[in-house]
Each structure stands twice: as structure tokens, then as C-alpha cells.
Design a protein around this motif. Structure first.
Motif, PDB file in Angstrom:
ATOM      1  N   TYR A   1      33.389  52.312  48.890  1.00 36.08           N
ATOM      2  CA  TYR A   1      33.373  50.856  48.734  1.00 36.08           C
ATOM      3  C   TYR A   1      32.704  50.497  47.426  1.00 36.08           C
ATOM      4  O   TYR A   1      31.728  51.139  47.025  1.00 36.08           O
ATOM      5  N   ASP A   2      33.240  49.499  46.753  1.00 36.72           N
ATOM      6  CA  ASP A   2      32.658  48.987  45.515  1.00 36.72           C
ATOM      7  C   ASP A   2      32.728  47.472  45.578  1.00 36.72           C
ATOM      8  O   ASP A   2      33.817  46.891  45.587  1.00 36.72           O
ATOM      9  N   SER A   3      31.582  46.820  45.620  1.00 39.26           N
ATOM     10  CA  SER A   3      31.553  45.369  45.757  1.00 39.26           C
ATOM     11  C   SER A   3      32.176  44.669  44.553  1.00 39.26           C
ATOM     12  O   SER A   3      32.674  43.558  44.664  1.00 39.26           O
ATOM     13  N   LEU A   4      32.178  45.334  43.373  1.00 37.36           N
ATOM     14  CA  LEU A   4      32.791  44.728  42.195  1.00 37.36           C
ATOM     15  C   LEU A   4      34.299  44.583  42.398  1.00 37.36           C
ATOM     16  O   LEU A   4      34.889  43.562  42.077  1.00 37.36           O
ATOM     17  N   ALA A   5      34.930  45.615  42.950  1.00 33.36           N
ATOM     18  CA  ALA A   5      36.368  45.561  43.184  1.00 33.36           C
ATOM     19  C   ALA A   5      36.711  44.500  44.211  1.00 33.36           C
ATOM     20  O   ALA A   5      37.751  43.852  44.144  1.00 33.36           O
ATOM     21  N   GLU A   6      35.822  44.280  45.197  1.00 31.97           N
ATOM     22  CA  GLU A   6      36.075  43.289  46.232  1.00 31.97           C
ATOM     23  C   GLU A   6      36.003  41.875  45.677  1.00 31.97           C
ATOM     24  O   GLU A   6      36.794  41.001  46.022  1.00 31.97           O
ATOM     25  N   SER A   7      35.064  41.635  44.747  1.00 29.66           N
ATOM     26  CA  SER A   7      34.854  40.283  44.242  1.00 29.66           C
ATOM     27  C   SER A   7      35.728  39.942  43.050  1.00 29.66           C
ATOM     28  O   SER A   7      35.817  38.785  42.662  1.00 29.66           O
ATOM     29  N   SER A   8      36.384  40.944  42.428  1.00 26.61           N
ATOM     30  CA  SER A   8      37.196  40.680  41.241  1.00 26.61           C
ATOM     31  C   SER A   8      38.553  40.124  41.634  1.00 26.61           C
ATOM     32  O   SER A   8      39.152  40.573  42.608  1.00 26.61           O
ATOM     33  N   PRO A   9      39.099  39.131  40.905  1.00 23.09           N
ATOM     34  CA  PRO A   9      40.440  38.628  41.185  1.00 23.09           C
ATOM     35  C   PRO A   9      41.478  39.713  40.962  1.00 23.09           C
ATOM     36  O   PRO A   9      41.306  40.592  40.137  1.00 23.09           O
ATOM     37  N   ARG A  10      42.552  39.632  41.719  1.00 23.04           N
ATOM     38  CA  ARG A  10      43.587  40.653  41.632  1.00 23.04           C
ATOM     39  C   ARG A  10      44.806  40.199  40.823  1.00 23.04           C
ATOM     40  O   ARG A  10      45.762  40.935  40.714  1.00 23.04           O
ATOM     41  N   HIS A  11      44.808  38.964  40.316  1.00 16.78           N
ATOM     42  CA  HIS A  11      45.970  38.493  39.592  1.00 16.78           C
ATOM     43  C   HIS A  11      45.542  37.471  38.546  1.00 16.78           C
ATOM     44  O   HIS A  11      44.421  36.997  38.562  1.00 16.78           O
ATOM     45  N   GLY A  12      46.464  37.109  37.661  1.00 20.01           N
ATOM     46  CA  GLY A  12      46.168  36.118  36.630  1.00 20.01           C
ATOM     47  C   GLY A  12      46.161  36.741  35.267  1.00 20.01           C
ATOM     48  O   GLY A  12      45.659  37.847  35.072  1.00 20.01           O
ATOM     49  N   PRO A  13      46.711  36.054  34.250  1.00 20.83           N
ATOM     50  CA  PRO A  13      46.809  36.639  32.906  1.00 20.83           C
ATOM     51  C   PRO A  13      45.483  36.813  32.212  1.00 20.83           C
ATOM     52  O   PRO A  13      45.368  37.584  31.288  1.00 20.83           O
ATOM     53  N   THR A  14      44.438  36.089  32.657  1.00 25.45           N
ATOM     54  CA  THR A  14      43.149  36.183  31.971  1.00 25.45           C
ATOM     55  C   THR A  14      42.178  37.088  32.689  1.00 25.45           C
ATOM     56  O   THR A  14      41.015  37.158  32.338  1.00 25.45           O
ATOM     57  N   ASP A  15      42.632  37.774  33.744  1.00 24.73           N
ATOM     58  CA  ASP A  15      41.731  38.641  34.500  1.00 24.73           C
ATOM     59  C   ASP A  15      41.271  39.803  33.639  1.00 24.73           C
ATOM     60  O   ASP A  15      42.038  40.356  32.845  1.00 24.73           O
ATOM     61  N   THR A  16      40.026  40.194  33.831  1.00 24.53           N
ATOM     62  CA  THR A  16      39.502  41.379  33.171  1.00 24.53           C
ATOM     63  C   THR A  16      39.867  42.597  33.991  1.00 24.53           C
ATOM     64  O   THR A  16      39.597  42.642  35.184  1.00 24.53           O
ATOM     65  N   PRO A  17      40.507  43.617  33.404  1.00 23.05           N
ATOM     66  CA  PRO A  17      40.924  44.776  34.198  1.00 23.05           C
ATOM     67  C   PRO A  17      39.725  45.522  34.741  1.00 23.05           C
ATOM     68  O   PRO A  17      38.665  45.568  34.117  1.00 23.05           O
ATOM     69  N   LEU A  18      39.888  46.112  35.919  1.00 20.16           N
ATOM     70  CA  LEU A  18      38.829  46.905  36.520  1.00 20.16           C
ATOM     71  C   LEU A  18      38.637  48.195  35.747  1.00 20.16           C
ATOM     72  O   LEU A  18      39.569  48.676  35.097  1.00 20.16           O
ATOM     73  N   PRO A  19      37.434  48.781  35.781  1.00 21.38           N
ATOM     74  CA  PRO A  19      37.205  50.045  35.086  1.00 21.38           C
ATOM     75  C   PRO A  19      38.128  51.123  35.622  1.00 21.38           C
ATOM     76  O   PRO A  19      38.506  51.109  36.791  1.00 21.38           O
ATOM     77  N   ALA A  20      38.471  52.055  34.758  1.00 21.05           N
ATOM     78  CA  ALA A  20      39.347  53.145  35.177  1.00 21.05           C
ATOM     79  C   ALA A  20      38.672  54.002  36.217  1.00 21.05           C
ATOM     80  O   ALA A  20      37.455  54.147  36.239  1.00 21.05           O
ATOM     81  N   THR A  21      39.449  54.585  37.094  1.00 23.30           N
ATOM     82  CA  THR A  21      38.913  55.465  38.124  1.00 23.30           C
ATOM     83  C   THR A  21      38.282  56.680  37.468  1.00 23.30           C
ATOM     84  O   THR A  21      38.907  57.332  36.633  1.00 23.30           O
ATOM     85  N   PRO A  22      37.026  57.021  37.772  1.00 29.42           N
ATOM     86  CA  PRO A  22      36.363  58.169  37.151  1.00 29.42           C
ATOM     87  C   PRO A  22      37.114  59.459  37.450  1.00 29.42           C
ATOM     88  O   PRO A  22      37.803  59.579  38.454  1.00 29.42           O
ATOM     89  N   ARG A  23      36.904  60.456  36.567  1.00 29.50           N
ATOM     90  CA  ARG A  23      37.572  61.735  36.717  1.00 29.50           C
ATOM     91  C   ARG A  23      37.268  62.377  38.071  1.00 29.50           C
ATOM     92  O   ARG A  23      38.136  62.958  38.719  1.00 29.50           O
TER      93      ARG A  23
END
Length: 356
Positions: free
Chosen positions: A305-327
Motif C-alpha cells: 500500500y502507498d498512500s500517495l498512489a491512493e490520494s493522487s488523481p488518476r486522470h487529467g492532462p495536468t496530472d503529475t505522473p506517479l513515480p516509476a515502479t522501483p526495480r
């Protein structure tokens, strides 16, 4: 918005100290005048730590909760936090408050003033530690410096500030079971130190009993240096030379008609050679075990679980992309569906992680 500062805190069964940590850390970071995030990594706690973290997350939006599916260990939890942290500078801090968070502003100031990549927190007063722990730590660090040639500070633990370049370098390393207090100095990035007095644990009990400290020491030695392999090779050559000398002595004694010393000397020689062999096999076994684990490719941790992913919007042209999945974070592939236009669609997760 990418924060200027990330504070990574590994936690395992810290329900007693967690309120005290939040009480001291939040006003400190709020008063620094920088944007920040606190990445609390719950390392599979079995007490009320997950529930308390979620409660504090609701009251303190800058607190980001990262839960691991199972207990992976202190160093693995720090690695998970480093992989998730987004700040230009990242501080790693234990939850027990033995390393005072009030030193963080001084670390950040030193990094900016001296333009260095790493600032180590160095304990100038360890009177709260036992005599055995102080002596064993000093001895072990000297031994590591001799064996590996690294310049790790004897009184520096996992309380440090790192630049984004340093964190990216650490995250790119493929090795498992890494001990960061030796890996980071081995990178050789410009560094500075900040001294502080080590305090008593604020609450709760230590998560590093003697056996875990021994395991950490073994991982540190085998992970940073190949000198034990050289010692094993030298011991093997020395044993071979002694064996040849004994054979020559036996042949000469027999030719001269003398009797060789009896049972006691025989047992002593056999036991001595056997001991050297066993030590060498044990050292080789440590390295073979590390290679075996590396070949298996098993991730050090799994993020539930990552609370950042839960609170981040999932759509919209101005959304900031989530960090890449770590190796090291392996997420099983469920298969890919395609719509009528041939575009791929990610499947819905089969088992969403409980919020706990």
C-alpha cells in the motif's frame, strides 16, 4: 509537486514511540520553510503501528504511509523508502528517536553550504549505549576499514542525508541484503559530517538484538569486501606448506629410524587442519549463499500500500505522473486486454491491498 526534502523512516512494531516521533518531527519540518514529505515504511508490523500511521496520515497530509506485505528487515525497509522517496534531498531516520530529528536542518544546511552529496550524522557521545556495544562497534568498524578500504565512520549509523544523485545511485545497485551504512560511503560521493549526542530510546524495545547484529555484521563484511576470500586462499596455501613440511619430516624421521610423536600431536594436527578447512568452507558458503540469492532474483520487499498512489488523481492532462515502479518491487502481470481500436487496457487488480 516534487518536495525538496524526503524523510524516510523504517518502522516495525513502533506503536509506543510513534506519537512521540510525530510530536517532535512535524513542527520541526513545518518550521524549516521547505516542501517535504515523510515516508513512513511499515515493515510488516504486528501491533497497532499501521492503524496509528493511517490516523496520523489523515491529520498530517505530508506523512506518506508505505506498507510492506511482510517483514523484510531494517535495511530492506530503508531501501523501499529510498525507492519511493521523491525529494531533492533524502534523510533516513530511525523511529526510536535515539538519533534526534532536530539535527536534520543542520544536515540540510551543511549539504547546501558545502555542496556535498552526503551528510553523515556522527555520534560524539554514546554514553547511552552499553560498554559492550561501544567497544564491539569500534572494533568492527576498524576491521571493516582494514578489510574493505572504505571510509565508513565508526560512530555513524543509518542517520544520514543524501542528495538525489546519491539516492538514484543507491537505487540502481542490483545487490540484495545491502547494508547502506557501508554501501553509501563506498560510492565515494563528496560528504560531510554533523555531530550529535545519541539519546536513549524514547519508548518501546530495540529491534536489533545480538543475533540480528551478528547477521548484520556478516552481511556487511561479505557485501562490501572480498578480503575473506583472499584470507581463505592464504590459509589454504599456508596449510598446504605445513602439510608438505610434515611429510618431509616424517620421511626423514623414518629414514633415520626415529619414531614420530604419538597420538596427541596427531590429533592436534588433524584438528587444526580441520578447523582451517571448516572456517574456509564457512566463508565460501557465505558468498555462495549471496550468489544463490542473487540468481534467484527474489525481491527484497513487496509494497502492499502507498498512500500517495491512493490520494493522487488518476486522470487529467495536468496530472503529475506517479513515480516509476522501483526495480526491486515486482508486481505480478495479470495479462493485457485490448479494446476494439487495439489499445491496451491494464486489468483491475485481483486482490486490492487492505488498508489495515
Amino acid at each position: 509537486m516534487v518536495p525538496e526534502l524526503s524523510v524516510v523512516i523504517p518502522m516495525y512494531n513502533e506503536e509506543d514511540v510513534l506519537p512521540l516521533l510525530v510530536q517532535r518531527l512535524r513542527p520541526l519540518l513545518d518550521g524549516m520553510g521547505v516542501t517535504y514529505e515523510v515516508v513512513a515504511v511499515d515493515d510488516g508490523s504486528k501491533d497497532l503501528t499501521p492503524a496509528l500511521l493511517h490516523r496520523h496520515h489523515r491529520e498530517w497530509p505530508a506523512l506518506r504511509v508505505l506498507r510492506l506485505r511482510a517483514n523484510a528487515g531494517h535495511q530492506a525497509a530503508i531501501s523501499a523508502g529510498l525507492a519511493a522517496a521523491r525529494g531533492a534531498y533524502v534523510v533516513t531516520l530511525d523511529a526510536d528517536l535515539q538519533d534526534p530529528p532536530e539535527v536534520i536542518p543542520e544536515m540540510l544546511e551543511a549539504a547546501r553550504r558545502d555542496n556535498v552529496d552526503v551528510v553523515y550524522g556522527v555520534r560524539n557521545d554514546r554514553s547511552t549505549d552499553t560498554w559492550f556495544k561501544r567497544v564491539s562497534a569500534q572494533t568492527f568498524y576498524r576491521f571493516i576499514r582494514v578489510m574493505s578500504g572504505t571510509s565508513a565512520h565508526a560512530d555513524a549509523g543509518d542517520f544520514r542525508l543524501m542528495s538525489r544523485a546519491t539516492v538514484d545511485a543507491v537505487n540502481s545497485l542490483p545487490e540484495h541484503n545491502r547494508v547502506l551504512r557501508f554501501v553509501v560511503p563506498a560510492l565515494g560521493f563528496p560528504s560531510d559530517t554533523v555531530e550529535y549526542k545519541r539519546e536513549e530510546r524514547a519508548a518501546g524495545s530495540t529491534k536489533y538484538p545480538l543475533m540480528k547484529m551478528i547477521r548484520l555484521s556478516v552481511d556487511s563484511l561479505t557485501g562490501i569486501s572480498t578480503a575473506p576470500l583472499r584470507l581463505a586462499t592464504i590459509a589454504g596455501f599456508v596449510g598446504a606448506v605445513f602439510a608438505i613440511l610434515l611429510i618431509i619430516y616424517g620421511l626423514v624421521a623414518r629414514a633415520q629410524g626415529h619414531t614420530v610423536a604419538g597420538w596427541t600431536s596427531t590429533v592436534a594436527i588433524v584438528a587444526g587442519v580441520g578447523a582451517v578447512q571448516l572456517v574456509c568452507v564457512g566463508i565460501l558458503g557465505e558468498y555462495i549463499g549471496r550468489m544463490y540469492a542473487q540468481l534467484q532474483g527474489r525481491p527484497t520487499y513487496f509494497v502492499a500500500y502507498d498512500s500517495l498512489a491512493e490520494s493522487s488523481p488518476r486522470h487529467g492532462p495536468t496530472d503529475t505522473p506517479l513515480p516509476a515502479t522501483p526495480r526491486e518491487e515486482h508486481i505480478p502481470t495479470q495479462g493485457v486486454r485490448r479494446d476494439q481500436d487495439g489499445a491496451t487496457k491494464a486489468p483491475a487488480p485481483a486482490n486490492p491491498a487492505p488498508l489495515g
